[in-house]
Design a protein around this motif. Structure first.
Motif, PDB file in Angstrom:
ATOM      1  N   THR A  99       0.861  -1.177   0.000  1.00  0.00           N
ATOM      2  CA  THR A  99       0.000   0.000   0.000  1.00  0.00           C
ATOM      3  C   THR A  99       0.902   1.233   0.000  1.00  0.00           C
ATOM      4  N   PRO A 100       0.758   2.137  -1.014  1.00  0.00           N
ATOM      5  CA  PRO A 100       1.648   3.303  -1.013  1.00  0.00           C
ATOM      6  C   PRO A 100       1.435   4.144   0.243  1.00  0.00           C
ATOM      7  N   PHE A 124      -3.827   1.940   8.106  1.00  0.00           N
ATOM      8  CA  PHE A 124      -3.800   3.278   8.723  1.00  0.00           C
ATOM      9  C   PHE A 124      -2.416   3.476   9.306  1.00  0.00           C
ATOM     10  N   LEU A 125      -2.194   4.691   9.890  1.00  0.00           N
ATOM     11  CA  LEU A 125      -0.899   4.904  10.531  1.00  0.00           C
ATOM     12  C   LEU A 125      -0.639   3.926  11.681  1.00  0.00           C
ATOM     13  N   SER A 162       1.272   7.252   0.599  1.00  0.00           N
ATOM     14  CA  SER A 162       0.293   8.328   0.422  1.00  0.00           C
ATOM     15  C   SER A 162      -1.116   7.817   0.735  1.00  0.00           C
ATOM     16  N   SER A 163      -1.406   6.553   0.356  1.00  0.00           N
ATOM     17  CA  SER A 163      -2.733   6.006   0.643  1.00  0.00           C
ATOM     18  C   SER A 163      -2.919   5.810   2.147  1.00  0.00           C
ATOM     19  N   VAL A 164      -1.832   5.401   2.811  1.00  0.00           N
ATOM     20  CA  VAL A 164      -1.928   5.206   4.263  1.00  0.00           C
ATOM     21  C   VAL A 164      -2.296   6.527   4.924  1.00  0.00           C
ATOM     22  N   PHE A 165      -1.645   7.620   4.501  1.00  0.00           N
ATOM     23  CA  PHE A 165      -1.967   8.938   5.067  1.00  0.00           C
ATOM     24  C   PHE A 165      -3.399   9.332   4.725  1.00  0.00           C
TER      25      PHE A 165
END
Ligand code: HEM
Length: 445
Positions: free
Chosen positions: A3-4, A38-39, A6-9
């Motif tokens: 998962t990139p 998620f983070l 940026s997607s996690v953020f």
């Protein structure tokens, strides 16, 4: 994996700011089992009733509470019934189950209607002024007062200078923190220092209460939940709870019990204000069954519509809108592999609006809980109180309290939402109205 960042953020931000919409969008897009990063880490969102049933009931031993939201609660509730796991949880559950038996609940019914009548007394002045009242705050105050009475026979309004004030304030600070636990407690921000001080204060007050009560002879103590906790004995060994465990459980019953019930009531008032037809039907049922009498626990069997109204409010606005579990071993949920060590989210809010199991899911329709219309619906399409061995121990208490409060208030008042007020949901630890619930009070002629 993969998962990139940026997607996690993006996920973390969406989860924080648009929680309910985000979860529902994920389910629409990806189906009933969603894996999301998620983070804090990776979670599985389990939306299908079959998955919920496997976690809470069929394979419940594979799942414990060593997961995100329960870590926060453990800071305050120690090893009480809600936060404990494994054999020591089971031992406690066996000790505490009889305390919530119908025979004990019956004695609490009267305390619940008395506290409600005291609130209505206070409302007389407010109704005269035509001032909007924050009904969410009123319900919170009422259920806290009922908790004080039923737990340890204290009147948290009258005893304000001895235990009430510090207790009420500390409870408020802790509840606010548990609702938004960022940054975590080990970071010494001014707010976190206040929260820790409030935690210490609450522990001190409750420890004192337990010690005082222990010193009284058992028969002399009032028949409240605290004395029942002190008297509880393991059937085989005769063992009782030590003071620390009694303290953790007093805190647990207080925290788990009052805010949830307050929110259930607030959302019910909101829904009734938007559905005058349902309100009228409810009032007719109350008039016929009670004929102006203050309701008692015996009356509840004759109030089926009242029960359905509460059930429907708990479907649309479940106070415990989501809770978590941690998988101990690999498992399979609805055909998907769940690896050992995963954290999972169950959400009564999303499952209870699942279009495969609920017709027009966003509509308020209490009669969907009638026996005819409930037939064939999977049990775990509806779980506002959880399920399986860890079903809410206070379920009957809460259902009794909310029906008694509703019936007692409606005999004297109708509540109307202030025109133009826009009520939004705040999915914190519990699902609350974000900015309260401004309503006007109208005495029944
Ligand atoms: C457990 C909801 C009222 C005490 C639970 C659970 C839910 C829930 C969903 C299960 C959590 C899980 O499995 O992770 C509610 C709602 C209430 C309510 C919606 C009100 C409308 C109460 C009251 C009390 C109470 C009034 C106490 C007087 C507890 C305790 C547990 C629990 C001690 C833990 C039980 C165990 O794990 O063995 N509640 N609750 N709750 N609730 Fe409630």
């Amino acid at each position: 994996p993969g998962t990139p960042l940026s997607s996690v953020f993006r996920n973390t931000n969406a989860m924080q700011h648009h929680t309910l919409e985000f979860l529902q969008a994920l389910i629409r897009q990806y189906g009933d089992i969603v894996r999301i990063r998620f983070l804090p880490g990776t979670f599985y969102l389990i939306n299908h009733p079959d998955g919920v049933k496997r976690i809470l009931q069929e394979n419940n031993r594979n799942y414990n509470k060593d997961a995100v939201d329960y870590r926060v609660l453990k800071e305050f509730l120690g090893r009480g019934l809600l936060t404990d796991d494994g054999p020591s949880w089971l031992e406690q559950r066996r000790l505490m189950q009889p305390i919530f038996h119908r025979q004990h609940l019956a004695t609490f019914g009267k305390l619940m209607t008395e506290a409600t009548l005291a609130m209505l007394q206070r409302w007389q002045d407010l109704a005269g002024q035509q001032q909007p009242v924050d009904i969410a705050a009123e319900m919170m105050r009422l259920t806290l007062r009922i908790a004080g009475k039923t737990l340890f026979s204290a009147d948290l309004d009258v005893d304000a200078r001895t235990i009430g004030q510090s207790f009420t304030k500390a409870n408020q600070v802790i509840t606010d923190y548990a609702n938004a636990p960022f940054p975590p407690l080990f970071i010494p921000t001014p707010r976190n220092r206040r929260v820790l001080a409030a935690g210490t204060e609450l522990v001190e007050v409750v420890t004192r209460l337990v010690k005082q009560r222990r010193q009284q002879s058992e028969e002399a103590g009032p028949p409240d939940l605290l004395s029942l906790l002190l008297q509880a004995r393991n059937e085989e060994t005769g063992a009782a709870m030590d003071d620390e465990l009694v303290r953790d459980n007093v805190m647990t019953l207080l925290i788990a019990g009052h805010e949830t019930t307050a929110n259930a009531l607030s959302w019910t008032w909101y829904l009734l204000s938007q559905h005058p037809d349902a309100e009228q039907r409810l009032c007719e049922e109350l008039d016929t069954a009670l004929n102006g009498r203050v309701p008692s626990i015996e009356d509840l069997a004759n109030l089926p519509y009242t029960r359905m109204v509460i059930e429907e409010a708990l479907r649309l606005y479940p106070p415990a809108w989501a809770f978590s579990r941690h998988a101990l071993e690999d498992d399979e949920l609805c055909g998907y592999h769940i690896p050992a060590g995963s954290d999972l989210f169950l959400s009564p809010y999303t499952t209870q609006r699942h279009p495969d199991f609920w017709e027009r899911p966003d509509e308020f329709d209490p009669l969907r809980f009638s026996p005819e219309r409930s037939a064939g619906r999977p049990h775990y399409a509806y779980f506002p109180f959880g399920g399986g061995p860890r079903l809410c121990i206070g379920r009957d208490f809460a259902l009794m309290e909310s029906r008694l409060v509703l019936a007692t208030v409606l005999q004297q008042y109708r509540l109307r939402l202030v025109p133009g007020a826009h009520i939004e949901m705040a999915p914190l630890l519990t699902l609350r109205p974000r900015d309260g619930l401004p309503m006007t009070l109208h005495p029944v002629a």
